[in-house]
Design a protein around this motif. Structure first.
Motif, mmCIF file in Angstrom:
data_model
loop_
_atom_site.group_PDB
_atom_site.id
_atom_site.type_symbol
_atom_site.label_atom_id
_atom_site.label_comp_id
_atom_site.label_asym_id
_atom_site.label_seq_id
_atom_site.Cartn_x
_atom_site.Cartn_y
_atom_site.Cartn_z
ATOM 1 N N THR A 1 0.936 -1.233 -0.132
ATOM 2 C CA THR A 1 -0.193 0.044 0.013
ATOM 3 C C THR A 1 1.111 1.351 -0.012
ATOM 4 N N LEU A 2 1.838 1.230 0.901
ATOM 5 C CA LEU A 2 2.783 2.384 0.858
ATOM 6 C C LEU A 2 3.528 2.580 -0.460
ATOM 7 N N ILE A 3 3.854 1.438 -1.177
ATOM 8 C CA ILE A 3 4.606 1.740 -2.501
ATOM 9 C C ILE A 3 3.799 2.378 -3.355
ATOM 10 N N THR A 4 2.526 1.906 -3.282
ATOM 11 C CA THR A 4 1.530 2.448 -4.266
ATOM 12 C C THR A 4 1.169 3.762 -4.079
ATOM 13 N N LEU A 5 1.115 4.336 -2.705
ATOM 14 C CA LEU A 5 0.721 5.452 -2.166
ATOM 15 C C LEU A 5 1.736 6.474 -2.553
ATOM 16 N N LEU B 1 4.406 5.747 -16.031
ATOM 17 C CA LEU B 1 4.942 5.123 -14.714
ATOM 18 C C LEU B 1 4.145 4.591 -13.981
ATOM 19 N N MET B 2 3.375 5.438 -13.384
ATOM 20 C CA MET B 2 2.280 5.093 -12.410
ATOM 21 C C MET B 2 1.498 4.001 -12.769
ATOM 22 N N ALA B 3 1.095 4.105 -14.015
ATOM 23 C CA ALA B 3 0.132 2.942 -14.474
ATOM 24 C C ALA B 3 0.935 1.731 -14.238
ATOM 25 N N ILE B 4 2.061 1.534 -14.583
ATOM 26 C CA ILE B 4 2.644 0.252 -14.374
ATOM 27 C C ILE B 4 3.136 -0.241 -12.901
ATOM 28 N N GLY B 5 3.205 0.720 -11.831
ATOM 29 C CA GLY B 5 3.349 0.650 -10.673
ATOM 30 C C GLY B 5 1.793 0.187 -10.199
ATOM 31 N N VAL C 1 -0.739 -1.192 -11.728
ATOM 32 C CA VAL C 1 -1.187 -2.541 -12.197
ATOM 33 C C VAL C 1 -0.257 -3.939 -11.540
ATOM 34 N N ASN C 2 0.959 -3.442 -11.606
ATOM 35 C CA ASN C 2 1.867 -4.462 -10.768
ATOM 36 C C ASN C 2 1.233 -4.992 -9.377
ATOM 37 N N THR C 3 1.317 -3.861 -8.625
ATOM 38 C CA THR C 3 0.974 -4.037 -7.164
ATOM 39 C C THR C 3 -0.326 -4.579 -7.116
ATOM 40 N N GLN C 4 -1.056 -3.925 -8.043
ATOM 41 C CA GLN C 4 -2.737 -4.601 -7.545
ATOM 42 C C GLN C 4 -3.028 -6.181 -7.917
ATOM 43 N N LEU C 5 -2.132 -6.269 -9.235
ATOM 44 C CA LEU C 5 -2.208 -7.752 -9.599
ATOM 45 C C LEU C 5 -1.589 -8.752 -8.755
ATOM 46 N N MET C 6 -0.438 -8.232 -7.982
ATOM 47 C CA MET C 6 -0.103 -9.078 -6.894
ATOM 48 C C MET C 6 -1.334 -9.295 -5.770
ATOM 49 N N ALA C 7 -1.399 -8.236 -5.537
ATOM 50 C CA ALA C 7 -2.418 -8.129 -4.289
ATOM 51 C C ALA C 7 -3.597 -9.198 -4.421
ATOM 52 N N VAL C 8 -4.097 -8.902 -6.013
ATOM 53 C CA VAL C 8 -5.244 -9.755 -6.293
ATOM 54 C C VAL C 8 -4.917 -11.506 -6.426
ATOM 55 N N PHE C 9 -3.749 -11.662 -6.735
ATOM 56 C CA PHE C 9 -3.294 -12.909 -6.911
ATOM 57 C C PHE C 9 -3.140 -13.558 -5.682
ATOM 58 N N GLY D 1 -6.006 6.215 -12.929
ATOM 59 C CA GLY D 1 -5.547 5.430 -11.879
ATOM 60 C C GLY D 1 -6.521 4.351 -11.700
ATOM 61 N N ILE D 2 -7.828 4.617 -11.388
ATOM 62 C CA ILE D 2 -8.885 3.735 -11.295
ATOM 63 C C ILE D 2 -8.926 2.975 -12.443
ATOM 64 N N VAL D 3 -8.982 3.650 -13.659
ATOM 65 C CA VAL D 3 -9.335 2.885 -14.683
ATOM 66 C C VAL D 3 -8.359 1.971 -15.282
ATOM 67 N N VAL D 4 -7.057 2.194 -14.941
ATOM 68 C CA VAL D 4 -5.919 1.380 -15.065
ATOM 69 C C VAL D 4 -5.989 0.095 -14.135
ATOM 70 N N ALA D 5 -6.765 0.342 -12.841
ATOM 71 C CA ALA D 5 -6.769 -0.853 -12.009
ATOM 72 C C ALA D 5 -7.973 -1.501 -12.084
ATOM 73 N N LEU D 6 -8.712 -1.274 -12.843
ATOM 74 C CA LEU D 6 -9.776 -2.063 -13.339
ATOM 75 C C LEU D 6 -9.195 -3.376 -14.069
ATOM 76 N N TRP D 7 -8.160 -3.404 -14.401
ATOM 77 C CA TRP D 7 -7.704 -4.746 -15.222
ATOM 78 C C TRP D 7 -7.453 -5.809 -14.119
ATOM 79 N N PRO D 8 -6.588 -5.465 -13.012
ATOM 80 C CA PRO D 8 -6.466 -6.393 -11.940
ATOM 81 C C PRO D 8 -7.884 -6.825 -11.246
ATOM 82 N N ALA D 9 -8.628 -5.779 -11.245
ATOM 83 C CA ALA D 9 -10.128 -6.101 -10.405
ATOM 84 C C ALA D 9 -10.819 -6.991 -11.143
ATOM 85 N N ARG D 10 -10.746 -7.114 -12.509
ATOM 86 C CA ARG D 10 -11.566 -7.805 -13.629
ATOM 87 C C ARG D 10 -11.000 -9.304 -13.284
ATOM 88 N N ARG D 11 -9.613 -9.437 -12.939
ATOM 89 C CA ARG D 11 -8.957 -10.775 -12.810
ATOM 90 C C ARG D 11 -9.388 -11.435 -11.439
#
Ligand SMILES: Nc1ncnc2c1ncn2[C@@H]1O[C@H](COP(=O)(O)OP(=O)(O)OP(=O)(O)O)[C@@H](O)[C@H]1O
Ligand SMILES: [Mg+2]
Lengths: 230, 409
Positions: free
Chosen positions: B23-27, B280-284, B286-294, B385-395
């Motif tokens: 969470t801190l990394i994303t923040l 850069l932010m989008a990459i960050g 998506v990565n952290t959220q995908l990990m969290a979802v996984f 940011g929210i739109v990008v995070a939709l991808w992990p959320a879909r997963r």
């Protein structure tokens, strides 16, 4: 006509295809009747979990029909299956049953929230059911602060709180010691008697089978025996 | 929908703190990214503003009036009379803070060593001080005393090139009003120090002295005026055009199209930065959220087994990212506001500017807090940011309950 809550007709489940195909269930015919307290036993890999998943609308058969409370699973969408589970089925899994960030009470309230119940009613029912399973005073603990047996009691409480037609438990005692196992089984048995809730429990455990009123034995995806004892 | 939010908001909030490190990394990614956009934007605006102001204050003003034809062929034939009463009245407009008239004609300056082309600028020093910064940039000697002062103030660099200096004499040559060559020697009374280009090109003397030298009466070449408020520019130009219909009234944007283009290019530059930061932010995210979802696959399976619809899982996870990115956006806004506030007294670039003669910026920048762009950029980052995070959320919403439950045991 029987008062079957769930009926399986010619249910087969095949995982994978070709050389690698696994026939987890073969032509299973089974009726679960209202008020049943049934155990589902059989060696590892015999198809217990697979069958419980069908009965609980978690999965759909490769062929044959599973009808829950009059609804054929094969004709339902994912969202409809969700609704069916929410309204008719309660689950108790072997482990990791609870949402870790929610307290015991909140875990139970969560299901009631999905049902759209108001806050006061949710509180009341969660408190009542937790008392019923003997967890009075532990309502605000998170899962990590509860023992394995207590966690399973919360899971049973959650499975029961929305008054489902049927509660399915897949090896609910696998991680418990014998004393805790005994307590949990007595609890479910009492709830079955007092509230008339239907239970189907997949298990290897003789201490669980002792209490069963109906004993179903699976072998290689087929029902080997189905005896009523109670 | 409101109901759904009320149910899941507390859950989403708690889920954020399950893995504080992530969470801190994303923040940090979101807040530092947004901070850089906001801070850079206000810095860039201050820079553009300052460099524009510096250039306009030198000689250009916010606008000028010439006789028709002067701009194409500046010289004694294309001069104009002093402002008429009508024009004087228009120049008295409250929105115009100052104006001055100048005589500006091409000329040649000659020392013992060299002859160079210049513009001779005849000024009224009192008026000139109010429209131009050059009188204040005299580093040796003095500025002109009055319209009749027949000394010259030349650029430091020009003096070096001419190998002349304070107290020496230079000869100016130009075409006189009668068409004949005018030639006269002038005392160098002052040297000014701005940028080389200006120093090399403009030679100042009294306006009356210049008129006398060129055998003119009271003709002038231009009226320069300053308008402090940018919004007033267009209407004032229009009013001046009405007051002097047969003259050539131009704003600085027309007088110096290059400066105008630089100005709008600089403000466009922020969008380039915005897209870099966002990528850069989008990459960050998506990565952290995908990990969290996984990591929580099992939990999403459980939720679905309990009867939570995939759509609700999607909403819940999206709410988590909405909260998380929103929090990062708030922190980034606070950081940016703090740094703008901290530099509100001005960032002094004079040392830096001297090191780089190229730097045309004003020497002190005043970053300003612009609420409009502040909110706009923050919203853009939040929503994207929210739109990008939709991808992990879909997963997460596609986890099959059976598979998810199998994984745990
Ligand atoms: N998703 C799946 N993909 C492939 N094979 C599967 C899958 N689920 C179950 N199987 C296979 O189906 C068969 C029946 O599995 P199931 O989990 O139902 O057995 P079980 O009786 O519950 O065994 P255990 O006592 O070990 O839990 C096994 O051979 C298993 O490997
Ligand atoms: Mg199993």
């Amino acid at each position: 006509m029987t008062d079957a809550i769930v009926s399986c007709r010619g249910v087969s489940k095949i995982f994978g295809s070709g050389e690698l195909a696994v026939h987890a269930l073969r032509e299973v015919d089974l009726d679960i009747l209202s008020g049943d307290f049934a155990t589902l036993a059989g060696p590892s890999g015999s198809g217990k979990t697979t069958l419980l998943n069908m009965i609980g609308a978690l999965d759909t058969p490769s062929s044959g029909h599973v009808v829950i409370d009059g609804q054929d699973l094969g004709s339902l969408s994912k969202a409809q299956l969700s609704d069916l589970r929410l309204n008719k089925v309660g689950f108790v899994f072997q482990a990791y049953n609870l949402i870790p960030v929610l307290s015991a009470r909140e875990n139970i309230e969560f299901v009631l929230e999905l049902h759209g119940l108001e806050r006061d009613e949710r509180r009341q029912r969660a408190t009542d059911i937790l008392r019923e399973v003997g967890l009075e005073g532990m309502e605000d603990r998170r899962p990590a602060q509860l023992s394995g047996g207590q966690q399973q009691r919360v899971a049973v409480a959650r499975a029961l709180v929305s008054r489902p037609r049927i509660v399915l438990a897949d090896e609910p005692t696998a991680n418990l010691d014998s004393k805790t196992t005994e307590e949990l089984v007595r609890l479910m048995y009492r709830l079955n008697r007092e509230m008339g809730t239907t239970f189907v429990i997949g298990t290897h455990d003789p201490r669980v089978m002792e209490h069963s009123k109906r004993h179903i034995e699976l072998l290689d995806g087929r029902i080997a025996s189905d005896e009523r004892t109670g | 929908m409101m109901n759904t939010i009320r149910i899941f908001a507390p859950l989403a909030w708690r889920n954020l703190w399950r893995n504080p490190r992530r969470t801190l990394i994303t923040l940090i990614v979101v807040s530092v990214g947004l901070w850089s956009v906001l801070a850079f934007n206000s810095f860039l605006n201050a820079w553009t503003q300052a460099s524009k102001d510096t250039t306009l204050q030198l000689l250009l003003g916010q606008g000028q009036i010439h006789a028709a034809g002067y701009m194409d062929d500046p010289g004694v034939e294309t001069l104009m009379p002093p402002p008429s009463d009508g024009l004087l009245k228009a120049l008295g407009d409250k929105r115009i803070s100052a104006w001055a008239s100048r005589l500006v004609v091409p000329s040649v300056v000659q020392s013992e060593y060299k002859t160079l082309p210049v513009m001779i600028v005849g000024v009224d020093p009192k008026a000139e001080r109010r429209v131009s910064s050059i009188p204040g940039k005299v580093v040796e000697g003095r500025y002109l005393n009055g319209p009749g002062d027949d000394g010259v103030v030349i650029g430091k660099h020009l003096a070096e090139r001419l190998k002349t200096g304070l107290g020496r004499r230079v000869i100016l040559m130009s075409q006189g009003a009668d068409g004949l060559l005018a030639e006269q020697s002038f005392d160098v009374v002052g040297l000014y120090d701005v940028d080389q280009q200006t120093e090399d090109y403009y030679v100042f003397t009294g306006r009356a002295a210049g008129q006398k030298f060129l055998r003119l009466k009271d003709e002038i070449a231009e009226i320069v005026f300053t308008i402090p408020n940018d919004q007033d520019l267009a209407p004032v130009i229009r009013a001046l055009k009405d007051a002097a219909p047969d003259m050539d009234v131009r704003s600085w944007k027309q007088l110096s199209p290059f400066l105008a283009a630089t100005n709008s290019f600089m403000s466009g530059f922020i969008y380039i930065w915005l897209s870099v930061v966002f990528t850069l932010m989008a990459i960050g995210i998506v990565n952290t959220q995908l990990m969290a979802v996984f990591e929580r696959t099992h939990e999403f399976g459980l939720l679905q087994a309990l009867g939570m619809k995939p759509r609700l899982v999607l909403i819940m996870v999206t709410m988590e990212s909405t909260l998380l990115i929103g929090l990062g956006v708030l922190i980034g806004m606070a950081m940016a506001a703090a740094s703008i506030w901290a530099t509100g007294d001005g960032i002094d670039l004079s040392g830096f500017a001297r090191g780089l003669e190229l730097v045309q910026g004003g020497q002190v920048l005043y970053p300003k807090f612009d609420a409009g762009s502040f909110v706009l950029f923050s919203l853009v980052i939040w929503i994207l940011g929210i739109v990008v995070a939709l991808w992990p959320a879909r997963r997460a919403s596609r986890c099959s309950p059976v598979e998810a439950m199998r994984m745990a045991t």
